[in-house]
Motif scaffolding. Structure first.
Motif, PDB file in Angstrom:
ATOM      1  N   LEU A 145      19.917  19.306  53.072  1.00 20.19           N
ATOM      2  CA  LEU A 145      20.234  18.158  52.218  1.00 20.19           C
ATOM      3  C   LEU A 145      21.554  17.530  52.668  1.00 20.19           C
ATOM      4  O   LEU A 145      21.689  16.313  52.747  1.00 20.19           O
ATOM      5  N   ALA A 146      22.532  18.389  52.971  1.00 13.53           N
ATOM      6  CA  ALA A 146      23.834  17.880  53.413  1.00 13.53           C
ATOM      7  C   ALA A 146      23.696  17.123  54.729  1.00 13.53           C
ATOM      8  O   ALA A 146      24.273  16.050  54.919  1.00 13.53           O
ATOM      9  N   ASN A 147      22.924  17.681  55.650  1.00 16.31           N
ATOM     10  CA  ASN A 147      22.744  17.035  56.951  1.00 16.31           C
ATOM     11  C   ASN A 147      21.990  15.712  56.814  1.00 16.31           C
ATOM     12  O   ASN A 147      22.261  14.751  57.542  1.00 16.31           O
ATOM     13  N   LEU A 148      21.044  15.707  55.902  1.00 17.83           N
ATOM     14  CA  LEU A 148      20.304  14.468  55.663  1.00 17.83           C
ATOM     15  C   LEU A 148      21.220  13.381  55.119  1.00 17.83           C
ATOM     16  O   LEU A 148      20.988  12.195  55.323  1.00 17.83           O
ATOM     17  N   SER A 149      22.235  13.791  54.373  1.00 19.72           N
ATOM     18  CA  SER A 149      23.174  12.816  53.809  1.00 19.72           C
ATOM     19  C   SER A 149      24.310  12.518  54.777  1.00 19.72           C
ATOM     20  O   SER A 149      25.381  12.068  54.374  1.00 19.72           O
ATOM     21  N   ASP A 150      24.055  12.808  56.074  1.00 21.14           N
ATOM     22  CA  ASP A 150      25.016  12.506  57.152  1.00 21.14           C
ATOM     23  C   ASP A 150      26.361  13.178  56.961  1.00 21.14           C
ATOM     24  O   ASP A 150      27.405  12.644  57.312  1.00 21.14           O
ATOM     25  N   SER A 151      26.427  14.358  56.330  1.00 23.89           N
ATOM     26  CA  SER A 151      27.695  15.103  56.232  1.00 23.89           C
ATOM     27  C   SER A 151      27.407  16.536  56.616  1.00 23.89           C
ATOM     28  O   SER A 151      26.272  16.979  56.563  1.00 23.89           O
ATOM     29  N   ASN A 152      28.442  17.246  57.019  1.00 20.48           N
ATOM     30  CA  ASN A 152      28.264  18.644  57.376  1.00 20.48           C
ATOM     31  C   ASN A 152      28.362  19.509  56.144  1.00 20.48           C
ATOM     32  O   ASN A 152      28.419  19.026  55.017  1.00 20.48           O
ATOM     33  N   ALA A 153      28.455  20.785  56.364  1.00 23.42           N
ATOM     34  CA  ALA A 153      28.528  21.735  55.258  1.00 23.42           C
ATOM     35  C   ALA A 153      29.873  21.629  54.554  1.00 23.42           C
ATOM     36  O   ALA A 153      30.731  20.817  54.923  1.00 23.42           O
ATOM     37  N   VAL A 202      15.376  17.146  59.408  1.00 15.63           N
ATOM     38  CA  VAL A 202      16.352  16.056  59.552  1.00 15.63           C
ATOM     39  C   VAL A 202      15.810  14.996  60.500  1.00 15.63           C
ATOM     40  O   VAL A 202      15.952  13.784  60.265  1.00 15.63           O
ATOM     41  N   ALA A 203      15.163  15.435  61.630  1.00 12.30           N
ATOM     42  CA  ALA A 203      14.604  14.483  62.594  1.00 12.30           C
ATOM     43  C   ALA A 203      13.507  13.636  61.964  1.00 12.30           C
ATOM     44  O   ALA A 203      13.430  12.416  62.168  1.00 12.30           O
ATOM     45  N   VAL A 204      12.616  14.280  61.178  1.00 15.10           N
ATOM     46  CA  VAL A 204      11.546  13.538  60.492  1.00 15.10           C
ATOM     47  C   VAL A 204      12.140  12.614  59.443  1.00 15.10           C
ATOM     48  O   VAL A 204      11.652  11.494  59.216  1.00 15.10           O
ATOM     49  N   GLY A 205      13.223  13.069  58.809  1.00 16.31           N
ATOM     50  CA  GLY A 205      13.847  12.286  57.739  1.00 16.31           C
ATOM     51  C   GLY A 205      14.378  10.940  58.186  1.00 16.31           C
ATOM     52  O   GLY A 205      14.586  10.040  57.372  1.00 16.31           O
ATOM     53  N   ASN A 206      14.602  10.786  59.486  1.00 15.33           N
ATOM     54  CA  ASN A 206      15.072   9.485  59.974  1.00 15.33           C
ATOM     55  C   ASN A 206      14.042   8.378  59.741  1.00 15.33           C
ATOM     56  O   ASN A 206      14.389   7.199  59.675  1.00 15.33           O
ATOM     57  N   LYS A 207      12.760   8.794  59.634  1.00  9.50           N
ATOM     58  CA  LYS A 207      11.692   7.804  59.460  1.00  9.50           C
ATOM     59  C   LYS A 207      10.944   7.992  58.135  1.00  9.50           C
ATOM     60  O   LYS A 207      10.511   7.035  57.504  1.00  9.50           O
ATOM     61  N   HIS A 208      10.819   9.230  57.705  1.00 13.96           N
ATOM     62  CA  HIS A 208      10.007   9.551  56.518  1.00 13.96           C
ATOM     63  C   HIS A 208      10.864  10.268  55.482  1.00 13.96           C
ATOM     64  O   HIS A 208      10.594  11.399  55.106  1.00 13.96           O
ATOM     65  N   ILE A 209      11.910   9.618  54.981  1.00 14.39           N
ATOM     66  CA  ILE A 209      12.865  10.272  54.077  1.00 14.39           C
ATOM     67  C   ILE A 209      12.227  10.635  52.754  1.00 14.39           C
ATOM     68  O   ILE A 209      12.541  11.672  52.158  1.00 14.39           O
ATOM     69  N   ASN A 210      11.304   9.824  52.286  1.00 15.03           N
ATOM     70  CA  ASN A 210      10.704  10.120  50.984  1.00 15.03           C
ATOM     71  C   ASN A 210       9.896  11.406  51.033  1.00 15.03           C
ATOM     72  O   ASN A 210       9.961  12.238  50.119  1.00 15.03           O
TER      73      ASN A 210
END
Length: 1501
Positions: free
Chosen positions: A147-155, A115-123
């Motif tokens: 995937l849920a956390n990446l989409s800014d929502s919880n479980a 999730v932390a890396v996804g803030n900059k390198h989502i692809n």
């Protein structure tokens, strides 16, 4: 700094990342993060390599490293290379999915990296995530969650809750078209996955998380799908209770959500699950709630919510289930059921629950036979007895006590009464039934309170049901039964009185129509009286009279014979139910008497009286009295019938011991005929007391006294025989008292001649005189058969025990009879041979104390006895019948003096009598007389005890000189007698006896007393104290004790046995006993004069005795309680009393304030105690010192170390005070200290060194006079070899510090470096005091080394040590370091450092060590760059210090040094050594050290 150093440090930090201490873990994480921010690619690579090289690393360790990676990535994402990002993604993805099982902590940490890396390198992240989704294969749980956390929502749970919250506030929502079924198909699919695959996971945390999510999702599912899942879902959730011993709250919350969703949609299959639901929920609600544990409270509340939901949907089945559970014998189960009921009834928001209960009542459920179970059960538990009796404690905090259950049922009954209106017709009047059965007696109070509420409500509403038709209601008691049942409950006013009275007022018209107005007027004042009174203040007798008056007024108002008859029958019938409450039963007898008073049916009255008399338990005194009072009250209206019934009963079969009747009586608890007669005798007395005055006088003689006499006396062969039964005698006395009171009241109003009065008195007096005369004749007859001393003794032995009776008339008779017998003996005495009157002493000893008897006639008769005895002795000595002895005849002249009641005159007369006896008493009789007088000291009459002591002491003064051999025995007898003497005057006289013996036989008395077992009991102590009353005797004893203490060994060494080895010092008995005796003697205030005259000798003797006693065990051979003797404590107590006698109040005050007495009596604090003693004497009693010092000096050469230690400690402290110089004692003390320097005892040497150092405080002007000796002594002290505890070294350094303040520089200059070198090794001593002393000494030396380059070098050599000891665990060492660094600051050679030391190191200022060292390292780098190599090597040496605080300080020092060091100075440092040292510190056993090591590693760059 080389890369390898950073890598080594990073690797060490990663190794320590899973440290067992949370604080260390946190610091390691911070340090790695710090290094990672400086060199992100390198540190991330090392973390990655570390995880790859350690595939079997435990999960918790992997988690810490993964979280650290996340933090570095999160903070430095812009600076991390693309290749490194890809490798990190690959690592995190692998870590997250490596295990098919869900391991939340591990996989969550890996997910967070993605999730932390996804803030900059989502692809890159999405490419990795999507690769984990394979057709036909269930994706990993954390792949979905990531995937849920990446989409800014919880479980799913949070998503479900959010949708529900949105729908709940739809009026404010941006899109009002959204409905619950909008997401139902998606949630159904997710629900299937969670339920089918993850709910059965072996991971407990995952199961609970899934269960929580399922509960939230139920509200968003399509109804048909939820209905389809319910048969499987509910059993699955219920099964979780067994799989999880705690965390039940989440399960209960999920279950509650499932039930809520199911009931809201009207589920048809839920009812099939009801049994298992109710069973599981009831088990949960029955678990004790721990209110200190919030989760258990939350779980309890959630379970109650489940019951509320089920009550709305299935009220009948729920209530039936709870009622059935109430029948369970398990109290927790019952308490759980009641908790459910209370919750349903009390619920303000859940009104439907109350409607369920009301509906049951409305439909007649409670009126059915099975429906009464709830009410009956609650009432039964309202009547439960206490689990524990008063004073007992509940050992099990989880136990459900009867008190708790009873309290809950009381509240429940009250709630049913007050909150459920429709239950009123069920409870009223059915609750009245429970008032009469005995098993519900203890529930009377809550029952009455509920009935009062119900009755008042119905009465105020004018409801017809308020009026009770007792003929129609099934199982209800009659009005008479209710009234007579409630009456005894008014007696325990503090508990049942007010509720019972209030209920009677409510029931007035139902009890009888005529009572409404009366009771409304009469009952309120009674209730007010109860409200205003406490249990203690309420007059119980007055209260009972008021209740009987209340009953009488009630019956007068009713005026219904038939009603009375039934009331009396009911009262009699209920008598047996009060067998365990006799006070109430007795009161009920009196109530029956009042009822019969108002009855006009004579046959009914006789019948009730017969039943009472026949059924009563005559063995019990309270019941007999109650029966008699009831019969007496009845006689007020039915005197004829009552007397007739009593006479008839007296003639009945109950008094004939025929087999049948006797067996019948035995069946009635073996009632004895005498006890029945006792009841009848009391009845006659009460009849006389309560009968109408105008009728009773004519009945006294013929009907009452005649029958009493008949029952009291029985006839055997026609001869009247008085009973021996004590109960009958007491009853007769009571009854005669009642009759006398009745007659006295009657004769005030009418004349009455008691014709038999004089006859009775005359008869009693004649009987008395005849008895005495018969006794005397009998004794004379016996004596005439053997008119010898033995014959006289055989007669006297039957009389002598009565001579000291506590009854005056018995003593009077005994002395009178004795005088008569002795006179008869003298009259018939014929002396044919020379026979010894061997019992003269015994007879005189018994009779002489009676000369001071409180009764004058006894005193007169006693003097006659003595007169006759002495003439009998004269006859045995051969004197003629007509011989007259002036001394003996003078006794008769003393009779007049004995008539005077003045005690002083009586005792003076006793003394005169003793002088006469002493002259005529043969020597061989003296011993017997003395020991008889000892017995007289414990006479029943205090006057006679005092007379015995007067006679005894007078006799011993005159003739005690010849009793030396008997002294030990006499003291032993006195010891025994003292234990029974309570009169202070007699005790003082006994002490005088001991003193008289001591004045005649001092050595024997002292030897006898010191042979007594230790510790002395209070009576032996009294004897010792008595010896202090005479100044001459006291001084002799003091001198004797001091002499013995000087020559006798204070202890012996006793081997502990072959196995244990070693030896124990045991106190020798004689010195210990003498010390105890001296202490007690000094307690006598009259010992002040000899104590003051011998003060210096006593002071030194007792002080040395304390020293010889510390750590010494008491002797156990002949000691009864040896363990309770504190050998040194006895001497300390004696010394304390001596100071009081010498009026040294200021000394004592100071010693008490300093707790010196406790200190000097214990081995580990004795020296401190003696020091405090010397200090107090020096300050407040200086003039006494010369004599004290003179007495002490010889003991300095004593063979016992302990005594030398004590004296040296005393002298050592004296040198602390200038008074010794003023008194010209300084040379004596200093010479003694110099001599003790070579003592073979190390403690003595230590104290001598201390004393020499103290001269700097007490007499600083003398320091340079003794400079040479002082420096030599202190130097040798620091070099002491035989000094295991380094105490001599400590004293030498402390003393030198003090002396240096006053020594001239010329005396010290050449020795500065030498002394400095001596000190340096002690800076790291494990002994706190030695470290402290060495540092202080170093500071004090600085004034002698100022300006010397060599001294400056020495300061720099120890500077690191001083800096690091600023965090020493001992605050005194820290204080010393501050002092030394402030003093040495000018010598360091840096103005900035000098300023720092001066400003930041005041003694009373808190030091922020980290900031201080940080700033200091900057100045060291700036001012002494050439010494950096020396400093960092010195610091590294402290990595192995004994103190974790110092090791931690060393790590901080290195850390700040590295942090502040410029690149050009790195060449001065050995980074390899630093790295190696810090890595080792990271493995230190102390977590604080590990934290500081990790922190220091963060400064690498």
């Amino acid at each position: 700094m080389e890369d390898t150093d950073v890598e080594q440090v990073t690797l060490a930090l990663l190794d320590a990342a899973n440290d067992k201490d949370i604080g260390v873990q946190e610091q390691v994480r911070k340090s790695v993060l710090t290094l990672g921010k400086q060199q992100p690619d390198r540190v991330l690579a090392m973390c990655q390599d570390y995880l790859l090289k350690h595939p079997k690393l435990i999960v918790s360790h992997r988690v810490v490293i993964l979280r650290t990676i996340e933090l570095i990535v999160d903070s430095k994402i812009e600076e991390i290379s693309s290749n490194k990002i890809k490798s990190i993604i690959s690592l995190a993805s692998d870590e997250m999915t490596r295990s098919k099982d869900v391991i939340p902590d591990w996989q969550q940490a890996a997910s967070n990296i993605l999730v932390a890396v996804g803030n900059k390198h989502i692809n890159d992240i999405m490419e990795e995530i999507l690769s984990k989704f394979q057709p036909g294969v269930l994706p990993h749980f954390f792949v979905v969650q990531t995937l849920a956390n990446l989409s800014d929502s919880n479980a799913l749970r949070h998503f479900s809750d959010s949708i529900l919250e949105y729908l709940a506030n739809l009026d404010k929502a941006p899109d009002p078209t959204v409905r619950k079924d909008t997401f139902s198909s998606e949630f159904c699919a997710a629900f299937d996955i969670l339920f089918q695959n993850w709910l059965q996971s072996r991971e407990p945390k995952l199961r609970l998380t899934v269960a929580e999510a399922l509960g939230s999702m139920c509200h968003l599912m399509a109804s048909d799908k939820l209905e389809e899942h319910i048969p499987k879902l509910i059993p699955s959730i219920l099964s979780l209770y067994k799989k999880h011993n705690n965390e039940h709250y989440i399960i209960s919350k999920s279950l509650c959500q499932v039930l809520d969703a199911s009931i809201n949609m009207g589920s048809r299959v839920l009812e099939a699950q009801l049994d298992s639901l109710l069973f599981a929920l009831h088990h949960q609600v029955s678990v004790s709630v721990d209110y200190s544990n919030p989760p258990t409270v939350k779980n309890h509340n959630e379970v109650l919510r489940c019951f509320t939901l089920l009550a709305n949907a299935f009220p009948d089945r729920l209530i039936l289930f709870v009622l059935q559970r109430l029948e369970n014998t398990n109290e927790r189960s019952r308490l759980g059921s009641l908790a459910v009921l209370r919750h349903l009834i009390n619920s303000t928001s859940e009104k439907r629950v109350v409607q369920v209960i009301s509906a049951m009542a409305h439909h007649g459920y409670l009126e059915l036979e099975g429906g009464e179970l709830l009410v009956r059960f609650i009432v039964q538990n309202c009547a439960l007895p206490d689990t524990y009796h008063r004073g007992q404690k509940n050992a099990d905090p989880d136990e459900v006590t009867n008190e708790a259950l009873r309290s809950m049922c009381d509240s429940t009954l009250h709630l049913l009464t007050t909150t459920v209106g429709q239950l009123a017709d069920v409870l009223w009047p059915k609750l009245l039934y429970f008032l009469t059965p005995p098993q519900y007696s203890s529930a009377t109070t809550p029952l009455c309170k509920s009935l009062v509420v119900l009755g008042n409500k119905k009465k105020s509403n004018g409801e017809s049901s308020f009026n009770i038709d007792f003929t129609q209601e099934v199982n209800l008691p009659t009005p008479q039964t209710l009234f007579i049942r409630l009456l005894p409950f008014l007696l325990p006013a503090e508990t049942m009185g007010a509720p019972s009275l209030s209920l009677l007022q409510v029931l007035s018209t139902n009890i009888h129509p005529k009572l409404d107005t009366l009771w409304d007027n009469v009952i309120p004042p009674l209730l007010s009286l109860l409200e205003e009174s406490t249990v203690e203040s309420l007059d119980k007798k007055n209260w009972e009279e008021k209740l009987l008056k209340f009953l009488s007024t009630t019956l007068t108002t009713i005026e219904d014979e038939k009603w009375f008859s039934q009331l009396a029958s009911e009262a009699t019938r209920y008598l047996s139910t009060y067998n365990n409450a006799l006070e109430e039963k007795s009161f009920l007898y009196r109530c029956i008497g009042v009822i019969l008073q108002h009855s006009f049916n004579k046959e009914q009255v006789k019948k009730q009286l017969h039943e009472i008399l026949l059924s009563a338990h005559h063995n019990d005194a309270i019941e007999r009295e109650g029966v008699a009072m009831g019969v007496g009250l009845c006689a007020n209206s039915h005197l004829e019938g009552t007397l007739a019934k009593l006479e008839e009963f007296g003639k009945s079969e109950a008094f004939k011991k025929s087999p049948s009747i006797f067996n019948l009586l035995k069946e009635r608890n073996e009632v004895e005929v005498e006890k029945v007669k006792s009841t009848l005798i009391l009845c006659y007395g009460q009849v006389a007391l309560n009968a109408p005055p105008e009728k009773i006088l004519n009945r006294i003689d013929q009907d009452i006294l005649r029958n009493i006499n008949k029952h009291f006396n029985t006839k055997v062969l026609g001869i009247k025989v008085e009973t021996k039964d004590m109960t009958m005698k007491l009853s007769l006395i009571q009854s005669v008292g009642f009759i006398a009171k009745a007659i006295s009241e009657c004769v005030k109003k009418q004349g009455y001649v008691f014709t038999r009065k004089q006859e009775l008195i005359t008869t009693m007096l004649t009987l008395y005189k005849d008895t005495i005369a018969a006794l005397q004749d009998l004794l004379k007859s016996v004596l005439s058969r053997d008119p010898s001393p033995d014959g006289l003794q055989s007669v006297f032995k039957h009389i002598e025990s009565w001579l000291s009776s506590g009854q005056d008339h018995e003593r009077e008779r005994a002395v009178s009879v004795t005088a008569n017998i002795l006179q008869y003996y003298l009259d018939i005495l014929t002396v044919k041979n020379m026979v010894t009157f061997h019992n003269l002493g015994a007879l005189l000893g018994r009779l002489s104390p009676r000369c001071s008897d409180p009764v004058p006639s006894v005193r007169t008769a006693a003097i006659d006895c003595l007169f006759t005895l002495l003439y009998i002795q004269l006859r045995y000595e051969g004197f003629a019948l007509d011989y007259k002895d002036e001394g003996v005849d003078s006794l008769l002249q003393l009779k007049e003096s004995l008539e005077n009641p003045d005690h002083a005159i009586l005792y003076k007369t006793c003394s005169d009598i003793t002088k006469v006896m002493s002259k005529r008493l043969p020597q061989q009789q003296l011993t017997t007389l003395v020991f008889m007088l000892f017995e007289g000291l414990a006479d029943s009459q205090t006057n006679c005890c005092r007379a015995s002591s007067v006679i005894l002491n007078t006799l011993l003064k005159n003739r005690g000189g010849g009793l030396q051999e008997l002294v030990p025995e006499m003291l032993e007898v006195l010891h025994v007698r003292l234990q029974n003497i309570t009169d202070d005057q007699v005790r003082v006289a006994v002490g005088q006896t001991v003193l008289i013996l001591a004045s005649q036989h001092l050595q024997v008395v002292i030897n006898t007393l010191i042979d007594q077992p230790l510790p002395y009991d209070s009576w032996i102590s009294e004897m010792w104290m008595a010896l202090g009353a005479d100044a001459v005797v006291a001084k002799q004893i003091m001198e004797m004790v001091m002499e013995k203490l000087q020559v006798l060994a204070p202890y012996v060494d006793r081997k502990d046995g072959l196995i244990r080895g070693g030896s124990t010092k045991i106190a020798t008995n004689q010195p210990l006993a003498m010390t105890c005796g001296l202490k007690d003697l000094l307690l006598n205030g009259q010992s002040q004069e000899p104590a003051v005259s011998l003060f210096p000798q006593l002071f030194s003797c007792l002080t040395i005795r304390i020293g010889a006693s510390v750590g010494i065990a008491a002797p156990k051979d002949n000691a009864k309680q040896a363990g309770t003797v504190h050998v040194a404590g006895v001497a300390a107590d004696a010394l304390r009393i001596l100071l009081a006698r010498a009026q040294m109040d200021e000394v004592m005050k100071r010693l008490d304030e300093d707790n010196a007495w406790d200190a000097m009596r214990e081995a580990n604090s004795h020296i401190s105690g003696i020091t405090l003693l010397a200090r107090a004497v020096a300050k407040h009693a200086g003039p006494r010192l010369p004599a004290i010092v003179e007495c002490f000096c010889p003991s300095l050469n004593n063979i016992y170390e302990c005594q030398r230690i004590t004296v040296t400690a005393f002298f050592s402290e004296l040198l602390n005070h200038h008074v010794v110089t003023e008194l010209m004692l300084i040379d004596v003390l200093m010479n003694n200290m110099m001599e003790r320097i070579s003592d073979h005892c190390s403690t003595v040497r230590m104290l001598a060194v201390r004393g020499l150092g103290n001269i700097a405080v007490g007499s600083p002007e003398k320091v340079n006079k003794y400079a040479k000796e002082l420096l030599a002594a202190m130097s040798s002290g620091m070099e002491e070899k035989d000094d295991p505890g380094k105490l001599i070294t400590l004293e030498a350094m402390s003393g030198l510090s003090k002396v240096l303040l006053y020594l001239d520089k010329k005396n010290v200059h050449l020795l500065v470096v030498y002394i400095f070198m001596k000190i340096k090794p002690f800076l790291e001593s494990e002994n706190d005091e030695i470290r402290c002393a060495s540092i202080y000494l170093m500071g004090n030396l600085s004034k002698f080394g100022a300006g010397e380059p060599v001294f400056k070098d020495q300061i720099h050599n120890v500077l690191v040590s001083l800096l690091l000891h600023l965090v020493d665990p001992n605050p005194e060492v820290v204080k010393a370091c501050k002092y030394a660094m402030r003093i040495c600051a000018p010598v360091v050679g840096s103005e900035q450092i000098t300023s720092m030391f001066q400003n930041h190191l005041p003694e009373d200022k808190n030091l922020h060590y980290g900031e201080f060292i940080n700033d200091l390292t900057k100045y060291l780098i700036q001012d002494f760059p050439s010494m950096l190599n020396f400093y960092h090597i010195s610091v590294i040496q402290f990595f192995k210090s004994n103190w974790p605080e110092v090791r931690a300080g060393a790590a901080m020092f290195i850390g700040f040094l590295l942090g502040n060091l410029q690149e050009e100075h790195y060449s001065h440092l050995n980074m390899g050594t630093i790295t190696k040292g810090l890595v080792l510190l990271l493995q230190d056993p102390d977590p604080v050290v590990r934290v500081k090591a990790a922190e220091a590693m963060g400064h690498f760059h």
